[in-house]
Motif scaffolding. Structure first.
Motif, PDB file in Angstrom:
ATOM      1  N   LYS A  25       0.227  -1.326   0.206  1.00 37.95           N
ATOM      2  CA  LYS A  25       0.197  -0.421  -0.141  1.00 37.95           C
ATOM      3  C   LYS A  25       1.098   1.379   0.369  1.00 37.95           C
ATOM      4  CE  LYS A  25      -4.270   2.110   1.433  1.00 37.95           C
ATOM      5  NZ  LYS A  25      -4.084   2.963   2.789  1.00 37.95           N
ATOM      6  N   VAL A  26       1.934   1.450   1.483  1.00 35.99           N
ATOM      7  CA  VAL A  26       2.615   2.489   0.523  1.00 35.99           C
ATOM      8  C   VAL A  26       3.682   2.569  -0.595  1.00 35.99           C
ATOM      9  CG1 VAL A  26       4.809   3.664   2.030  1.00 35.99           C
ATOM     10  CG2 VAL A  26       2.581   2.444   3.314  1.00 35.99           C
ATOM     11  N   TYR A  27       3.613   1.776  -0.978  1.00 33.72           N
ATOM     12  CA  TYR A  27       4.519   1.731  -2.290  1.00 33.72           C
ATOM     13  C   TYR A  27       4.435   1.625  -3.279  1.00 33.72           C
ATOM     14  CZ  TYR A  27       6.942  -0.221  -6.160  1.00 33.72           C
ATOM     15  OH  TYR A  27       7.412  -0.550  -7.452  1.00 33.72           O
ATOM     16  N   GLY A  28       2.826   1.649  -3.268  1.00 33.58           N
ATOM     17  CA  GLY A  28       1.835   2.181  -4.412  1.00 33.58           C
ATOM     18  C   GLY A  28       1.350   3.538  -4.313  1.00 33.58           C
ATOM     19  N   PHE A  29       1.296   4.226  -2.920  1.00 32.59           N
ATOM     20  CA  PHE A  29       1.517   5.304  -2.973  1.00 32.59           C
ATOM     21  C   PHE A  29       2.710   6.398  -3.216  1.00 32.59           C
ATOM     22  CE2 PHE A  29      -2.342   5.485   0.804  1.00 32.59           C
ATOM     23  CZ  PHE A  29      -2.816   6.597  -0.344  1.00 32.59           C
ATOM     24  N   LEU A  30       3.565   5.159  -3.253  1.00 39.47           N
ATOM     25  CA  LEU A  30       5.151   5.556  -3.545  1.00 39.47           C
ATOM     26  C   LEU A  30       5.667   5.866  -4.984  1.00 39.47           C
ATOM     27  CD1 LEU A  30       5.440   6.582  -0.463  1.00 39.47           C
ATOM     28  CD2 LEU A  30       7.661   5.800  -0.806  1.00 39.47           C
TER      29      LEU A  30
END
Length: 276
Positions: A25-30
């Motif tokens: 999820k955090v990877y997707g945001f970045l």
């Protein structure tokens, strides 16, 4: 604590890639931030260049952040450092959601919210399912007639999508879908009059979601066609291919599983809400 700049976000994306599936999820945001998609989040780490916690929070300098539901996300490899950042770097003064985090962090979230004298509750528990490689995708056969009706959503479809989404239906939902349809991949199947009867979108953190078929068009295999079409497009464009499925949604779980998506059973994600 450090707020990451544009160049540092690129480096952090590469680090998170090594922690799949927990970091999706955090990877997707970045991933979207680094490809110039609009964002209302600020990215904070405990230290740099080595970090144990990366936290996404509403950007106070972005005027548009108030137009969306207040959300926080994080990825952590250290519970004490996470506790410190949650306590010191999150605004606990109003309602907000923390979503897509490893359920093992729930005790820390509850303890910090108690210290802040803020109530909390589990909003939903979810399975994270992902496609490790496009070769794993079990794509359905699509005849030429149906293939000609596969399209993308436009801004004229916002109201329809907003009204059918279980978390939508209001003005913030409308703004949410306007942002997604304007800036991220979508896929739909049209009827003979050019009106969408089934669709799938991509959240701002790259997860597939909001899959919906109008009741009178169900049972035709449209969901499989949409998932397959979108998975291929995301893979071709370099996006991660994954989704969150609510724990009690066994129909969707089996659908994605049958199409080649897998789950790390040692990991379970959750959404919590605070100050409600």
């Amino acid at each position: 604590m450090k707020v990451l700049n544009k160049d540092e976000l690129q480096t952090a994306e590469g680090v998170l890639l090594k922690h799949f599936p927990r970091s999706y999820k955090v990877y997707g945001f970045l991933y979207t931030c680094n490809r110039n998609k609009p964002t209302t989040v600020e990215v904070v780490v405990d230290s740099w260049p080595e970090f144990k916690v990366i936290l996404l929070r509403p950007d106070p300098k972005n005027k548009q952040s108030k137009d969306f539901r207040k959300k926080v996300s994080f990825f952590s490899t250290d519970e004490e450092v996470l506790r410190k950042l949650l306590s010191e770097e999150v605004d606990w003064s109003s309602y907000f959601l923390i979503g897509g985090f490893d359920i093992s962090h729930a005790p820390t979230l509850k303890e910090v919210s108690s210290e802040k004298k803020v109530n909390n509750r589990s909003f939903t528990l979810v399975h994270l399912m992902y496609l490790p490689d496009i070769s794993h995708l079990r794509a359905p056969d699509v005849n030429s007639q149906l293939k000609s009706r596969i399209s993308s959503l436009s801004l004229s479809h916002i109201d329809m999508v907003n009204k059918t989404w279980k978390f939508g239906g209001d003005e913030k939902g409308y703004r949410h879908f306007k942002n997604i349809i304007s800036n991220f991949p979508t896929c739909c199947i049209l009827d003979t009059h050019g009106v969408p009867v089934a669709w799938i979108l991509v959240y701002e953190y790259c997860a597939l979601g909001m899959l919906y078929t109008l009741p009178e068009y169900r049972g035709k295999g449209y969901a499989k066609v949409l998932i397959s079409t979108m998975a291929k497009k995301l893979h071709a464009d370099g996006y991660p291919v994954y989704c969150f499925i609510e724990e009690d949604n066994t129909v969707s779980y089996k659908l994605f599983q049958n199409m080649g998506f897998i789950e790390d059973t040692s990991y379970r994600a959750a959404w919590f809400e605070f100050n409600f």
